[in-house]
Structures are given as C-alpha cells and as structure tokens.
Design a protein around this motif. Sequence first.
Motif, mmCIF file in Angstrom:
data_model
loop_
_atom_site.group_PDB
_atom_site.id
_atom_site.type_symbol
_atom_site.label_atom_id
_atom_site.label_comp_id
_atom_site.label_asym_id
_atom_site.label_seq_id
_atom_site.Cartn_x
_atom_site.Cartn_y
_atom_site.Cartn_z
ATOM 1 N N HIS A 121 0.838 -1.202 0.000
ATOM 2 C CA HIS A 121 0.000 0.000 0.000
ATOM 3 C C HIS A 121 0.874 1.253 0.000
ATOM 4 O O HIS A 121 0.573 2.235 -0.695
ATOM 5 N N CYS A 122 1.984 1.219 0.746
ATOM 6 C CA CYS A 122 2.933 2.354 0.741
ATOM 7 C C CYS A 122 3.509 2.569 -0.651
ATOM 8 O O CYS A 122 3.635 3.704 -1.121
ATOM 9 N N ARG A 123 3.869 1.464 -1.317
ATOM 10 C CA ARG A 123 4.395 1.565 -2.676
ATOM 11 C C ARG A 123 3.396 2.237 -3.602
ATOM 12 O O ARG A 123 3.759 3.135 -4.394
ATOM 13 N N ASP A 124 2.136 1.853 -3.536
ATOM 14 C CA ASP A 124 1.125 2.431 -4.422
ATOM 15 C C ASP A 124 0.914 3.926 -4.142
ATOM 16 O O ASP A 124 0.740 4.722 -5.072
ATOM 17 N N ILE A 125 0.908 4.301 -2.873
ATOM 18 C CA ILE A 125 0.735 5.720 -2.539
ATOM 19 C C ILE A 125 1.889 6.545 -3.097
ATOM 20 O O ILE A 125 1.701 7.623 -3.674
ATOM 21 N N LEU A 126 3.114 6.047 -2.947
ATOM 22 C CA LEU A 126 4.280 6.776 -3.452
ATOM 23 C C LEU A 126 4.227 6.914 -4.977
ATOM 24 O O LEU A 126 4.503 7.987 -5.528
ATOM 25 N N LEU A 127 3.900 5.830 -5.655
ATOM 26 C CA LEU A 127 3.906 5.850 -7.118
ATOM 27 C C LEU A 127 2.815 6.745 -7.704
ATOM 28 O O LEU A 127 3.030 7.404 -8.737
ATOM 29 N N LYS A 128 1.669 6.813 -7.069
ATOM 30 C CA LYS A 128 0.529 7.516 -7.659
ATOM 31 C C LYS A 128 0.323 8.926 -7.105
ATOM 32 O O LYS A 128 -0.069 9.829 -7.854
ATOM 33 N N GLU A 129 0.595 9.149 -5.825
ATOM 34 C CA GLU A 129 0.158 10.380 -5.189
ATOM 35 C C GLU A 129 1.290 11.258 -4.657
ATOM 36 O O GLU A 129 1.052 12.419 -4.312
ATOM 37 N N ILE A 130 2.520 10.743 -4.579
ATOM 38 C CA ILE A 130 3.576 11.538 -3.935
ATOM 39 C C ILE A 130 4.758 11.786 -4.863
ATOM 40 O O ILE A 130 5.041 12.935 -5.230
ATOM 41 N N VAL A 131 5.474 10.735 -5.237
ATOM 42 C CA VAL A 131 6.734 10.907 -5.964
ATOM 43 C C VAL A 131 6.575 11.683 -7.274
ATOM 44 O O VAL A 131 7.429 12.505 -7.615
#
Length: 424
Positions: A357-367
Amino acid sequence: MAQLIDRRLDGKNKSTVNRQRFIRRFKTQIKKAVTKALGGRSITNVDNGEKVNIPARDLSEPQFRHGPGGRREVIRPGNKEFVPGDRMARPKGGGGGNGSGSGSASDQGVGEDDFVFELSREEFLDLFFEDLELPNLVRTQLAKLTEFKSVRAGFSSAGNPSNIDIVRSLRGAMARRMALGNPHKRRIAEIEEVLECFRENGVPESSSLVQALLKELSREQARLRAVPFIDTFDLRYTNRVKQPQPSSQAVMFCIMDVSGSMDAARKDLAKRFFILLHLFLKRNYEKIDVVFIRHHAVAKEVDEHTFFHERETGGTVVSSALELMCEIMSDRYPAGSWNIYVAQASDGDNWNHDSPHCRDILLKEIVPFVRYYAYIEITPDRHQTLWEAYEEVKEQHPNFAMRQIDSPADIYPVFRDLFQRRMH
C-alpha cells in the motif's frame, strides 16, 4: 635616529590564524560543545554560531624552567613542627589554606571565570560536518555558497561600451551644454540688442565702439560653438550588482518512525540527516516550511520537540504517515506553487500487508509531484518488506533515493546522488 611608521591598514581577517590555532588546540572541548548544542537546537537554526565555555584550568600552558638540580636541604624560618623527613598534609578546604572545597567564604583571594569562545557560522558548520565525513567540496557548498542574480543598480560613469545608456547620456550632455552655453547666449543677446539700437540711431558701423562690439560678438559665438555636443564626462553606463537570489519557496516533509525500536541513537542519526537536507534547501529557497510527521500505528503532525523527543510504543503502519502527507499537500502545499522535498527515516519495520500500500501511494500520489524523496533505513540488519516495496519505486523514478545507514559516516551517499543530479 630613524623612525619607521607602519601605516598599512589592518586586515579584517588578521586574527584568522590565531583562531584556527586556538580551535585546533581546544578541539576536544569545542567538539563536545558543538555536539551538545546540536542536540538542543532546532533544525531551522542549526547553522548559527555557538558560544563555547572552556574551563580556566584547560587554558594553562606548560612552562619549562631550570631546576636547582641535585639534592638540597632548606631551613625555613619559623618552623616549630617539622623535622627533616616529615610529610606535610595537604590543607583541607575551608581550613585557611589555598585549597578548594566547601568551606566558608573569605574576603581574600581572587578567582577566574571560564573562558568564553564564540564560534562563527562557518566554524560551527565545519565542526558539524566533520562527523558526517562529507567531501570538502560539499562542505563548502552547504556552508558558504550563495546563488546570485545580477540586478540594476543605477548608473555609473565608467563601464563597458555595450552598457551605455543613450537616453541618460544625452540628458547629461544637454544639461552640460545648457550650463556652459547660457552665459554666452545671454551675452550674445545683449550685444545684438545694443547693435540694433546703434543702427536705429544711425551710428556708423565703422565706429570704434561698433567694431569692438562686433569682435566681442564673434568671440562669444566661437565660444558657444566650442561647447561639444557630447563629452566623455556625459557618458553614463548601466550599473549592475549581484544580489543573493534564492528560488521561490519550498516545503520539507520530515517523516519518522517513532515506534519502540527507534531508540535515541537512531533518532540522532535521523536528525543529522534532516539537518543536511534543510541546509541544502536553505541555500536555494527563500521561504522554507518544515512539516514534521511522526508515526507508529497512527500518524500525527507535530512540532519539532515532540518529533524528536517524545516516545510512543505500538505497531508500525507507514502508510498512515504517507496518507497524512498527501492530505497536507492537498490542503496547504499544492505542487504547482511549492517545491516539495521529503525525507523519511525508519528502521525498516512495517506491517507486512501495509508495504504494498505504501508503494502504491508513493507511485501515484507523492513521488510524481515532489522534487526529491530521500529514504534512509537506520538498521544494520537485513532489509524487510518496506525496503523491497521502495525498491520498486526507485526503479521507476530517478528523484527517489534510498540508503541504509548505521553511523553518521553513512549519511552522505544519499546527498551524493542529490548533488550529482544538480550538476546536469
């Protein structure tokens, strides 16, 4: 007798050598003061100077003297208690001797306060960077470099021909011609008026008075023509000076795991990491906001003291901090108006089902919306699921860096990547 007078001006850095020698001599005491100050300082004011108290006993210098040599026996006058071979007891504190202790106060004797030495900003940062083992080039960049922008600063009478301001130069030339030519113009007008009066009264031009006026008129006209249209004195050049010009504004998100496994030593390493990133941003941005997010099973936005010093226990759910960061970005720091930097410190521990879930948040909403994301894992042990999930993010985004550190010397590799990327 010849007398020599030295009129050379004293340089503003005349004591630099003495200061450096003093710092080398008392480096142990100064280093302890810097380390102590670092623990009590805020991230935003870490680059100020520092006052260092050095005990007076540490300032004594060794002295070499010629001893009497050999074996000697001395008779002291007034001795009624001792004979050769007796040992004299050391005076007790407060007993009338010169020793220190918890005795009563005296009206005699003098004392000496501790010596206070003030470190400049550059000296403080040099000692701070020494533990981090940064290359000298990066130390200099973080501590001293400032970006400048050339701005208009009026006009000067000397400069490059390409910087000549034509309008200003012609305006000065016109003012000069008016100042120099007006007396001659007034005199020419007066002479012409007199000559016109003579003609109306029938005075012949051959008369000596008329001839004298004509000569003076010719002389004044020649002087008026001699005033140049433009002179080198009139030239004005556009003047420019360099002023520090940071880039707009930035926000720095500090995210840290504060579960029971993050002890004081690991938090100290994280603080050094956050300080380095803040110093880097301070070089480049005029306005910097710092947001502190701490998490265990839940995440909170807190102040800096709570971020580093309060301890909580519980499980570890990293996605709670990332979700809170997304909310703060959306509400207060839109990517179109702010340069966003993120620094995350953790021991790598996370709930297994939360890492994807952390990976998905970083890829879509942060990085995709941040300038740089730096993750450090403070642990000497093997990596866990969070590191594996973050490796997938690193493969897809070059502005995402991650390193494992276990000592202050391990912090630099993250910033090596950061500085190399700035040089392109």
